[in-house]
Design a protein around this motif. Structure first.
Motif, PDB file in Angstrom:
ATOM      1  N   ALA A  66      63.195 -50.462  68.489  1.00 22.60           N
ATOM      2  CA  ALA A  66      63.108 -51.462  67.425  1.00 22.60           C
ATOM      3  C   ALA A  66      62.196 -50.882  66.176  1.00 22.60           C
ATOM      4  N   GLN A  67      62.798 -51.010  65.039  1.00 23.05           N
ATOM      5  CA  GLN A  67      62.297 -50.643  63.716  1.00 23.05           C
ATOM      6  C   GLN A  67      61.402 -51.747  63.281  1.00 23.05           C
ATOM      7  N   SER A  68      61.689 -53.119  63.664  1.00 22.86           N
ATOM      8  CA  SER A  68      61.108 -54.378  63.034  1.00 22.86           C
ATOM      9  C   SER A  68      60.773 -55.220  64.411  1.00 22.86           C
ATOM     10  N   SER A  69      59.780 -56.186  64.101  1.00 22.32           N
ATOM     11  CA  SER A  69      59.754 -57.222  65.230  1.00 22.32           C
ATOM     12  C   SER A  69      58.803 -58.406  64.654  1.00 22.32           C
ATOM     13  N   VAL A  70      59.014 -59.422  65.376  1.00 25.75           N
ATOM     14  CA  VAL A  70      58.761 -60.721  65.003  1.00 25.75           C
ATOM     15  C   VAL A  70      57.142 -60.901  65.223  1.00 25.75           C
ATOM     16  N   ILE A  71      56.256 -61.015  64.261  1.00 25.96           N
ATOM     17  CA  ILE A  71      55.027 -61.195  64.545  1.00 25.96           C
ATOM     18  C   ILE A  71      54.525 -62.563  64.982  1.00 25.96           C
ATOM     19  N   ALA A  72      55.116 -63.332  64.509  1.00 26.88           N
ATOM     20  CA  ALA A  72      54.690 -65.040  65.035  1.00 26.88           C
ATOM     21  C   ALA A  72      55.827 -65.844  64.610  1.00 26.88           C
ATOM     22  N   LEU A  73      56.087 -67.226  65.116  1.00 24.49           N
ATOM     23  CA  LEU A  73      56.931 -68.230  65.027  1.00 24.49           C
ATOM     24  C   LEU A  73      56.177 -69.457  64.896  1.00 24.49           C
ATOM     25  N   SER A  74      56.623 -70.403  64.116  1.00 28.60           N
ATOM     26  CA  SER A  74      55.884 -71.534  63.697  1.00 28.60           C
ATOM     27  C   SER A  74      56.715 -72.747  63.475  1.00 28.60           C
ATOM     28  N   ASP A  75      56.492 -73.607  63.736  1.00 24.74           N
ATOM     29  CA  ASP A  75      57.365 -74.942  63.306  1.00 24.74           C
ATOM     30  C   ASP A  75      56.945 -75.142  61.622  1.00 24.74           C
ATOM     31  N   PRO A  76      57.856 -75.607  60.821  1.00 26.70           N
ATOM     32  CA  PRO A  76      57.916 -75.785  59.550  1.00 26.70           C
ATOM     33  C   PRO A  76      56.956 -76.891  59.274  1.00 26.70           C
TER      34      PRO A  76
END
Length: 257
Positions: free
Chosen positions: A217-227
């Motif tokens: 992978a050349q990219s990754s998700v740092i964090a997820l949060s609810d709006p």
């Protein structure tokens, strides 16, 4: 023109289902209905229309993921695709990014003769929309993104593409990669007889490791949060009060007016 069309598709959470984050901060898909990505569904419908018009001779659908992802391939076969391919990415599935998927598709295409790749412009889960452009670059093919209309012309394709700035019409010569907007075609309904027939259509499984494409992978998700929770609105007594409220929020300056 009697070509083979490849339609890459993705398995996503059904667009009518509300997703939630679990305690680990990841999307909890347990028990959620999964379905074919709506943009890919429109791309497949257009591919089937091209086949019915005699432009294409064969339509193949492909997805990258786990064996459980065969359900969306069966849906695509029930819509009318001729065959399907699952590239089993095993443990790497959770970290696949757009470039890894593009590499897998390009490697798969080296063993088959396709004249058109028609895919959705983006998946509704990540909303990145990078696979089509990356795949075109890897193949060295012309590309047209966000297509709202597509017609076959002598030796190529005439494509109407749209974005926030308006629309433009492109003519692509030879094999091409085209990504579909929702306006490209209205997906057909899947009937019970077609679902039964789809079970008899070929569905091949290829191991990602045997294809030889890099899954790094050349990219990754740092964090997820609810709006954030939407704040309560403000009631105004008249036009003058409304204009004053808009001016206080500097709405017109933000809009460039």
């Amino acid at each position: 023109m009697t070509i083979r069309i490849l339609v890459p598709v993705k398995r996503v959470v059904d667009p009518n289902v509300r997703v939630r984050l679990n305690a680990a901060g990841a999307i909890d898909t347990a028990g959620l209905k999964m379905s074919l990505n709506p943009f890919d569904e429109c791309a497949l419908e257009k591919a089937l229309q091209l086949k019915e018009a005699g432009v294409a001779a064969h339509v193949t659908v492909l997805t990258c993921g786990l064996p459980t992802h065969q359900d969306v391939l069966r849906t695509a076969l029930a819509m009318g695709a001729d065959d399907a391919v699952l590239i089993d990415t095993g443990a790497a599935t959770s970290t696949l990014d757009s470039l890894a998927v593009a590499r897998l598709i390009a490697a798969h295409m080296s063993d088959a003769d396709y004249g058109l790749v028609l895919c959705g412009k983006q998946a509704i889960d990540g909303d990145i929309g990078g696979v089509a452009a990356m795949l075109a670059a890897l193949l060295g093919w012309p590309q047209a993104l966000n297509a709202s209309a597509l017609d076959a012309v002598e030796g190529g394709w005439r494509v109407v593409c749209g974005d926030d700035a308006g629309t433009s019409t492109w003519q692509l010569d030879g094999p091409a990669v085209i990504s579909a907007d929702l306006r490209l075609a209205e997906p057909r309904r899947v009937t019970l007889p077609s679902i039964v027939k789809a079970k008899q259509k070929p569905l091949a499984v290829r191991e990602a490791g045997a294809i030889g494409a890099s899954l790094a992978a050349q990219s990754s998700v740092i964090a997820l949060s609810d709006p954030p929770v939407r704040e309560a609105g403000v009631k105004v007594e008249g036009i003058g009060a409304l204009l004053d409220a808009l001016a206080a929020q500097r709405v017109f300056e933000a809009a460039g007016a």
